[in-house]
Design an enzyme around this catalytic site. Structure first.
Site, PDB file in Angstrom:
ATOM      1  N   ARG A   1       0.812  -1.227   0.000  1.00 15.80           N
ATOM      2  CA  ARG A   1       0.000   0.000   0.000  1.00 15.80           C
ATOM      3  C   ARG A   1       0.847   1.279   0.000  1.00 15.80           C
ATOM      4  O   ARG A   1       0.379   2.337   0.406  1.00 15.80           O
ATOM      5  CB  ARG A   1      -0.993   0.011   1.159  1.00 15.80           C
ATOM      6  CG  ARG A   1      -2.038  -1.096   1.076  1.00 15.80           C
ATOM      7  CD  ARG A   1      -3.154  -0.877   2.091  1.00 15.80           C
ATOM      8  NE  ARG A   1      -4.185  -1.899   1.945  1.00 15.80           N
ATOM      9  CZ  ARG A   1      -4.212  -3.040   2.609  1.00 15.80           C
ATOM     10  NH1 ARG A   1      -3.250  -3.304   3.476  1.00 15.80           N
ATOM     11  NH2 ARG A   1      -5.181  -3.904   2.415  1.00 15.80           N
TER      12      ARG A   1
ATOM     13  N   GLU B   1      10.780  17.222 -24.967  1.00 18.11           N
ATOM     14  CA  GLU B   1      10.082  17.717 -23.775  1.00 18.11           C
ATOM     15  C   GLU B   1      10.637  19.070 -23.335  1.00 18.11           C
ATOM     16  O   GLU B   1       9.916  19.904 -22.784  1.00 18.11           O
ATOM     17  CB  GLU B   1      10.185  16.699 -22.637  1.00 18.11           C
ATOM     18  CG  GLU B   1       9.526  15.356 -22.923  1.00 18.11           C
ATOM     19  CD  GLU B   1       7.996  15.396 -22.828  1.00 18.11           C
ATOM     20  OE1 GLU B   1       7.432  16.474 -22.557  1.00 18.11           O
ATOM     21  OE2 GLU B   1       7.388  14.334 -23.050  1.00 18.11           O
TER      22      GLU B   1
ATOM     23  N   GLU C   1      -3.690  16.604 -12.391  1.00 20.11           N
ATOM     24  CA  GLU C   1      -4.047  16.856 -13.781  1.00 20.11           C
ATOM     25  C   GLU C   1      -5.550  17.068 -13.975  1.00 20.11           C
ATOM     26  O   GLU C   1      -6.167  16.515 -14.891  1.00 20.11           O
ATOM     27  CB  GLU C   1      -3.553  15.702 -14.670  1.00 20.11           C
ATOM     28  CG  GLU C   1      -3.386  16.078 -16.128  1.00 20.11           C
ATOM     29  CD  GLU C   1      -2.733  14.969 -16.929  1.00 20.11           C
ATOM     30  OE1 GLU C   1      -1.490  14.989 -17.001  1.00 20.11           O
ATOM     31  OE2 GLU C   1      -3.442  14.111 -17.459  1.00 20.11           O
TER      32      GLU C   1
ATOM     33  N   ARG D   1      -2.437  21.373 -15.283  1.00 17.09           N
ATOM     34  CA  ARG D   1      -1.355  20.437 -15.594  1.00 17.09           C
ATOM     35  C   ARG D   1      -1.504  19.822 -16.983  1.00 17.09           C
ATOM     36  O   ARG D   1      -0.521  19.371 -17.586  1.00 17.09           O
ATOM     37  CB  ARG D   1      -1.293  19.331 -14.531  1.00 17.09           C
ATOM     38  CG  ARG D   1      -0.118  18.370 -14.752  1.00 17.09           C
ATOM     39  CD  ARG D   1       0.121  17.463 -13.568  1.00 17.09           C
ATOM     40  NE  ARG D   1       1.205  16.523 -13.844  1.00 17.09           N
ATOM     41  CZ  ARG D   1       1.732  15.701 -12.942  1.00 17.09           C
ATOM     42  NH1 ARG D   1       1.288  15.708 -11.697  1.00 17.09           N
ATOM     43  NH2 ARG D   1       2.711  14.884 -13.277  1.00 17.09           N
TER      44      ARG D   1
ATOM     45  N   ASN E   1       0.681  18.263 -21.601  1.00 14.92           N
ATOM     46  CA  ASN E   1       0.412  17.264 -22.625  1.00 14.92           C
ATOM     47  C   ASN E   1       0.499  17.842 -24.035  1.00 14.92           C
ATOM     48  O   ASN E   1       0.118  17.168 -25.005  1.00 14.92           O
ATOM     49  CB  ASN E   1      -0.985  16.647 -22.418  1.00 14.92           C
ATOM     50  CG  ASN E   1      -1.064  15.847 -21.138  1.00 14.92           C
ATOM     51  OD1 ASN E   1      -0.167  15.079 -20.819  1.00 14.92           O
ATOM     52  ND2 ASN E   1      -2.134  16.041 -20.386  1.00 14.92           N
TER      53      ASN E   1
ATOM     54  N   HIS F   1       1.094  10.368 -28.571  1.00 18.41           N
ATOM     55  CA  HIS F   1       0.862   9.062 -27.953  1.00 18.41           C
ATOM     56  C   HIS F   1       0.173   8.109 -28.935  1.00 18.41           C
ATOM     57  O   HIS F   1       0.463   6.901 -28.949  1.00 18.41           O
ATOM     58  CB  HIS F   1      -0.008   9.206 -26.703  1.00 18.41           C
ATOM     59  CG  HIS F   1       0.766   9.508 -25.461  1.00 18.41           C
ATOM     60  ND1 HIS F   1       0.158   9.909 -24.292  1.00 18.41           N
ATOM     61  CD2 HIS F   1       2.089   9.468 -25.193  1.00 18.41           C
ATOM     62  CE1 HIS F   1       1.082  10.103 -23.359  1.00 18.41           C
ATOM     63  NE2 HIS F   1       2.261   9.851 -23.882  1.00 18.41           N
TER      64      HIS F   1
ATOM     65  N   HIS G   1       9.523   7.957 -27.536  1.00 21.94           N
ATOM     66  CA  HIS G   1       8.482   8.858 -27.019  1.00 21.94           C
ATOM     67  C   HIS G   1       8.732  10.310 -27.439  1.00 21.94           C
ATOM     68  O   HIS G   1       7.824  10.996 -27.918  1.00 21.94           O
ATOM     69  CB  HIS G   1       8.431   8.760 -25.490  1.00 21.94           C
ATOM     70  CG  HIS G   1       7.488   9.740 -24.857  1.00 21.94           C
ATOM     71  ND1 HIS G   1       6.126   9.638 -24.984  1.00 21.94           N
ATOM     72  CD2 HIS G   1       7.726  10.854 -24.112  1.00 21.94           C
ATOM     73  CE1 HIS G   1       5.548  10.648 -24.330  1.00 21.94           C
ATOM     74  NE2 HIS G   1       6.491  11.386 -23.796  1.00 21.94           N
TER      75      HIS G   1
END
Length: 359
Positions: A120, A184, A236, A240, A244, A251, A263
């Protein structure tokens, strides 16, 4: 050493930007965790960085268990996760344990997902070794795996204890990996900071000659830009999503072509498509679009493809986890340094943007 803080209340953490592993053990000690350490890496990174990283830890009296996965997106699945769970159980790791992700985005996403779900939740540390991971994926707490060809469809938001960023790891990367990581970095300039975009364009040669000062500055600004966005919108739900930019179409291309392209290469293509769409919608001037395209080309990133299945890429976009009510929200640029989010329902307009990538 440069330090950037990500302020998320009780989930806040520092990013250390440096040029070697000499302060890694001290950084772990500052977190006040005292459990077993598991270094998770891939076979390529292990050859280039594994010994140096482990020696830095063991020279400070720390014992490290190492688990190696096969490099590449193909490892980013639930089978790999299961194997790591078994490794941790066999070695009697408990809730005080710390997982160290030494590698690129795939290793970071896998390790973070294991950390979020094992017992957890256990602590983990990001030690990004690729430019893509240093610029983007190691910051912000998005972790997860692919499932049945759908990228990052299973995952969580789970923040690291800290990020340890050694810019000299970049010297071990193939040129194509460096180029892919730059996508990026360019993205950050386009979405938030036109001066930073200009700095990137001006310093391309220094970046690829591994100028330490330039690389550390890049890392600092990247982490500051992404950190500021994440601080305002950790999960997001709003702002945020601007991170993207280029990813919606990117993607889809990545999935359709079964990860043939890296990527960052797909993000580059996705940014070009999104810029062309924004230009068709009269949101941005054509000369601004061309400036970004020219910078991507200077870096060596793709801006077009020899063959592209427009219909398949279009259909694959609807599998994206960010699609709501079968509607796609795009991040579109109004200028370099300024973007907006908007739902685009015009199928012909979207397909035109995808087809603009065809030579």
């Amino acid at each position: 050493m440069i330090k950037v803080n990500i302020d998320l209340g009780d989930r806040s953490y520092p990013i250390y930007i440096t040029t070697d592993y000499s302060s890694l053990a001290k950084s772990i000690a500052l977190t006040k965790v005292n459990g077993k350490l598991a270094l998770i890496t891939d076979n390529n990174v292990d050859k280039a960085q594994g010994n140096e990283c482990i020696e830095a830890l063991e020279s400070s009296g720390l014992k490290v268990y190492k688990y190696i996965i096969e490099a590449g997106e193909k490892s980013k699945n639930l089978d790999t996760i299961r194997d790591i769970y078994k490794f941790l159980i066999d070695n009697k790791f408990d809730r005080n344990s710390v997982l160290l992700a030494l590698g690129g985005g795939v290793v970071g996403d896998i390790t973070g997902f294991v950390a979020a779900t094992f017992l957890r939740g256990v602590s983990f540390v990001q030690i990004p070794t690729s430019l893509l991971a240093q610029a983007d994926s190691s910051v912000g707490g998005k972790v997860g795996v692919d499932f049945e060809g759908k990228k990052n469809i299973i995952g969580a938001f789970y923040q690291p204890k800290f990020v340890y960023l050694n810019v000299n790891t970049l010297k071990t990367l193939p040129a194509r990996e460096m180029q892919a990581g730059m996508a990026e970095i360019v993205k950050h300039g386009v979405i938030r900071d036109s001066d930073y975009f200009d700095f990137i364009d001006y310093n391309v040669s220094k970046i690829f000659n591994f100028d330490e000062d330039v690389l550390q500055y890049l890392a600092k600004v990247n982490c500051t830009i992404k950190g500021a966005v994440v601080e305002q919108d950790e999960t997001e739900s709003g702002l945020r999503a601007i991170l993207n930019f280029g990813h919606t179409i990117g993607h889809a291309i990545e999935s359709v072509y079964e990860f043939k392209y890296l990527h960052g290469e797909c993000v580059s293509l996705g940014m070009v498509a999104a810029l062309n769409m924004a230009c068709d919608m009269e949101l941005i001037e054509r000369n601004e679009v061309q400036r970004v395209v020219d910078t991507l080309k200077k870096i060596g990133l793709p801006v077009k493809l020899d063959q592209i299945d427009v219909d398949e890429v279009y259909e694959r976009m609807f599998f994206d986890k960010k699609v709501k009510d079968n509607k796609i929200t795009f991040v579109l640029a109004k200028a370099i340094g300024e973007v907006i989010q908007c739902v685009v329902e015009d199928e012909a307009l979207i397909k035109k943007a995808i087809s603009s990538l065809q030579y």
